[in-house]
Design a protein around this motif. Sequence first.
Motif, PDB file in Angstrom:
ATOM      1  N   ARG A 188       0.512  -1.128   0.175  1.00 17.42           N
ATOM      2  CA  ARG A 188      -0.175   0.020  -0.136  1.00 17.42           C
ATOM      3  C   ARG A 188       1.008   0.988  -0.158  1.00 17.42           C
ATOM      4  N   MET A 189       2.074   0.967   0.485  1.00 16.55           N
ATOM      5  CA  MET A 189       3.034   2.294   0.550  1.00 16.55           C
ATOM      6  C   MET A 189       3.069   2.373  -0.882  1.00 16.55           C
ATOM      7  N   MET A 190       3.547   1.073  -1.436  1.00 17.62           N
ATOM      8  CA  MET A 190       3.964   1.804  -2.409  1.00 17.62           C
ATOM      9  C   MET A 190       3.178   2.166  -3.351  1.00 17.62           C
ATOM     10  N   GLU A 191       2.009   1.866  -3.732  1.00 18.83           N
ATOM     11  CA  GLU A 191       0.702   2.179  -4.653  1.00 18.83           C
ATOM     12  C   GLU A 191       0.544   4.049  -3.666  1.00 18.83           C
ATOM     13  N   THR A 192       0.807   4.035  -2.512  1.00 21.16           N
ATOM     14  CA  THR A 192       1.251   5.253  -2.557  1.00 21.16           C
ATOM     15  C   THR A 192       1.946   6.775  -2.996  1.00 21.16           C
ATOM     16  N   ALA A 193       2.863   5.839  -3.286  1.00 20.42           N
ATOM     17  CA  ALA A 193       4.093   6.411  -3.798  1.00 20.42           C
ATOM     18  C   ALA A 193       4.424   7.128  -5.226  1.00 20.42           C
ATOM     19  N   SER A 194       3.179   6.629  -6.247  1.00 19.99           N
ATOM     20  CA  SER A 194       2.400   6.123  -7.402  1.00 19.99           C
ATOM     21  C   SER A 194       3.420   5.183  -8.325  1.00 19.99           C
ATOM     22  N   PHE A 195       2.993   3.765  -7.647  1.00 22.15           N
ATOM     23  CA  PHE A 195       3.939   2.462  -8.079  1.00 22.15           C
ATOM     24  C   PHE A 195       2.372   1.805  -8.448  1.00 22.15           C
ATOM     25  N   THR A 196       2.211   0.756  -9.460  1.00 23.93           N
ATOM     26  CA  THR A 196       0.888   0.556 -10.258  1.00 23.93           C
ATOM     27  C   THR A 196       1.743  -1.440  -9.922  1.00 23.93           C
ATOM     28  N   ALA A 197       1.051  -2.178 -10.432  1.00 28.09           N
ATOM     29  CA  ALA A 197       1.059  -3.814 -10.352  1.00 28.09           C
ATOM     30  C   ALA A 197       2.501  -4.191  -9.822  1.00 28.09           C
ATOM     31  N   THR A 198       1.913  -4.210  -7.843  1.00 29.41           N
ATOM     32  CA  THR A 198       2.531  -4.312  -6.949  1.00 29.41           C
ATOM     33  C   THR A 198       2.445  -5.821  -6.805  1.00 29.41           C
ATOM     34  N   ARG A 199       3.805  -5.836  -5.866  1.00 24.31           N
ATOM     35  CA  ARG A 199       3.508  -7.765  -6.120  1.00 24.31           C
ATOM     36  C   ARG A 199       4.414  -8.478  -4.621  1.00 24.31           C
ATOM     37  N   TRP A 200       3.667  -9.145  -3.976  1.00 30.47           N
ATOM     38  CA  TRP A 200       5.168  -9.404  -2.822  1.00 30.47           C
ATOM     39  C   TRP A 200       5.140 -10.749  -3.541  1.00 30.47           C
ATOM     40  N   GLN A 201       6.270 -11.410  -3.118  1.00 33.20           N
ATOM     41  CA  GLN A 201       6.699 -12.309  -3.391  1.00 33.20           C
ATOM     42  C   GLN A 201       7.834 -12.852  -2.604  1.00 33.20           C
ATOM     43  N   PRO A 202       6.995 -14.158  -2.014  1.00 32.04           N
ATOM     44  CA  PRO A 202       7.570 -14.316  -0.372  1.00 32.04           C
ATOM     45  C   PRO A 202       9.262 -15.814  -0.913  1.00 32.04           C
ATOM     46  N   TYR A 203       9.997 -15.382  -0.146  1.00 36.87           N
ATOM     47  CA  TYR A 203      11.448 -16.438  -0.013  1.00 36.87           C
ATOM     48  C   TYR A 203      11.334 -17.092   1.000  1.00 36.87           C
ATOM     49  N   LEU A 204      10.853 -18.570   0.969  1.00 31.72           N
ATOM     50  CA  LEU A 204      11.834 -19.247   2.192  1.00 31.72           C
ATOM     51  C   LEU A 204      11.038 -18.906   3.663  1.00 31.72           C
ATOM     52  N   PHE A 205       9.246 -19.496   2.933  1.00 32.07           N
ATOM     53  CA  PHE A 205       8.104 -19.019   3.836  1.00 32.07           C
ATOM     54  C   PHE A 205       8.228 -17.989   4.518  1.00 32.07           C
ATOM     55  N   GLY A 206       7.849 -16.560   3.277  1.00 31.00           N
ATOM     56  CA  GLY A 206       8.508 -14.671   4.020  1.00 31.00           C
ATOM     57  C   GLY A 206       9.297 -14.945   4.460  1.00 31.00           C
ATOM     58  N   ILE A 207      10.735 -15.650   5.593  1.00 28.87           N
ATOM     59  CA  ILE A 207      11.275 -15.123   6.220  1.00 28.87           C
ATOM     60  C   ILE A 207      12.053 -14.075   5.377  1.00 28.87           C
ATOM     61  N   ALA A 208      11.903 -14.337   3.874  1.00 27.80           N
ATOM     62  CA  ALA A 208      12.751 -12.919   2.840  1.00 27.80           C
ATOM     63  C   ALA A 208      11.366 -12.871   1.747  1.00 27.80           C
ATOM     64  N   GLY A 209      11.468 -11.757   1.032  1.00 28.30           N
ATOM     65  CA  GLY A 209      10.801 -11.458   0.106  1.00 28.30           C
ATOM     66  C   GLY A 209      10.548 -10.368  -0.774  1.00 28.30           C
ATOM     67  N   LEU A 210      10.712 -10.558  -2.377  1.00 25.21           N
ATOM     68  CA  LEU A 210      10.457  -9.656  -3.229  1.00 25.21           C
ATOM     69  C   LEU A 210       9.014  -8.302  -3.172  1.00 25.21           C
ATOM     70  N   TRP A 211       9.720  -7.490  -3.325  1.00 20.79           N
ATOM     71  CA  TRP A 211       8.206  -6.569  -3.043  1.00 20.79           C
ATOM     72  C   TRP A 211       8.578  -5.613  -4.700  1.00 20.79           C
ATOM     73  N   SER A 212       8.152  -5.634  -5.421  1.00 23.82           N
ATOM     74  CA  SER A 212       7.937  -5.447  -6.969  1.00 23.82           C
ATOM     75  C   SER A 212       6.869  -4.584  -7.242  1.00 23.82           C
ATOM     76  N   ALA A 213       6.940  -3.852  -8.399  1.00 24.17           N
ATOM     77  CA  ALA A 213       5.850  -2.371  -8.764  1.00 24.17           C
ATOM     78  C   ALA A 213       6.670  -1.873  -9.905  1.00 24.17           C
ATOM     79  N   THR A 214       4.995  -1.483 -10.830  1.00 23.41           N
ATOM     80  CA  THR A 214       5.715  -0.481 -11.862  1.00 23.41           C
ATOM     81  C   THR A 214       5.538   0.869 -11.549  1.00 23.41           C
ATOM     82  N   ALA A 215       6.362   2.097 -12.131  1.00 20.61           N
ATOM     83  CA  ALA A 215       5.624   3.376 -12.153  1.00 20.61           C
ATOM     84  C   ALA A 215       5.458   3.551 -12.750  1.00 20.61           C
ATOM     85  N   LEU A 216       4.189   4.458 -11.907  1.00 24.63           N
ATOM     86  CA  LEU A 216       3.447   5.096 -13.226  1.00 24.63           C
ATOM     87  C   LEU A 216       3.465   6.620 -13.341  1.00 24.63           C
TER      88      LEU A 216
END
Length: 250
Positions: free
Chosen positions: A222-250
């Motif tokens: 949601r913070m990424m969306e507020t900062a003018s990013f779209t297509a936000t996505r969370w990809q968890p690694y190793l059961f969510g211990i780490a992960g990748l947040w990704s998005a596209t700039a508007l």
Amino acid sequence: MTALEAAKGARPEGATTDEEAAIAVQKMFDEIAPQYDRANHILSMGMDRVWWNSTARFFDATLQQPQSRVLDLCCGTADMTAALLARRPANSEPVLAVDFSHEMIERGRIKMQGKPVEFIEADALNLPLEDASLDLVVSAFGFRNLTDYNAGLREIRRVLKPGGRIGILDFSMPPAPLKQMYRLYFRHVLPRIGGIISGSQDSYAYLPASVERFPAPKDFLRMMETASFTATRWQPYLFGIAGLWSATAL
């Protein structure tokens, strides 16, 4: 914790303002730089390399374009930089690598000597880069240390072209019941081992605090969306211990 508190980075003990926190974190990373790589590999049981490479592969479409401009933000000793560079075609634009820790940057320079990487010693909240000048910004296990996450996202959005991509690879608190075991390891085991390896007990006591204060995956999206990013996505690694947040700039 309030939404405002979640948006602020964890502060090392004794730091009462954002400026003091930034100086303390910078000093901390300068101090642990000589043993930083060794400690990370041991404490993550080698999974850090897997996560760097998985993140780089995720952005292959951008990395495979020779003219794309790519930044590794909070680059540390340049392990994420190396993973990004490995997926670049020959004669591509150099990868930019930014960090505010002089000692980390210097170790990165040694590791990447002779390779197309341009190191910049700078504050992630005030990048010496032009507006809309980058195609991809990736930050691996460093964004969490910023004093203001919202400001960090806004600065990344400023330097990205419309349609540019962002990737934030970082730790996260996994769901129960793993969360309890993970917290026990992070609070009691990791600081001791990290302190022995690095010689800095305080530095690895700061790590679990910074992870616990980092927003939950959905909140950060949601913070990424507020900062003018779209297509936000969370990809968890190793059961969510780490992960990748990704998005596209508007």
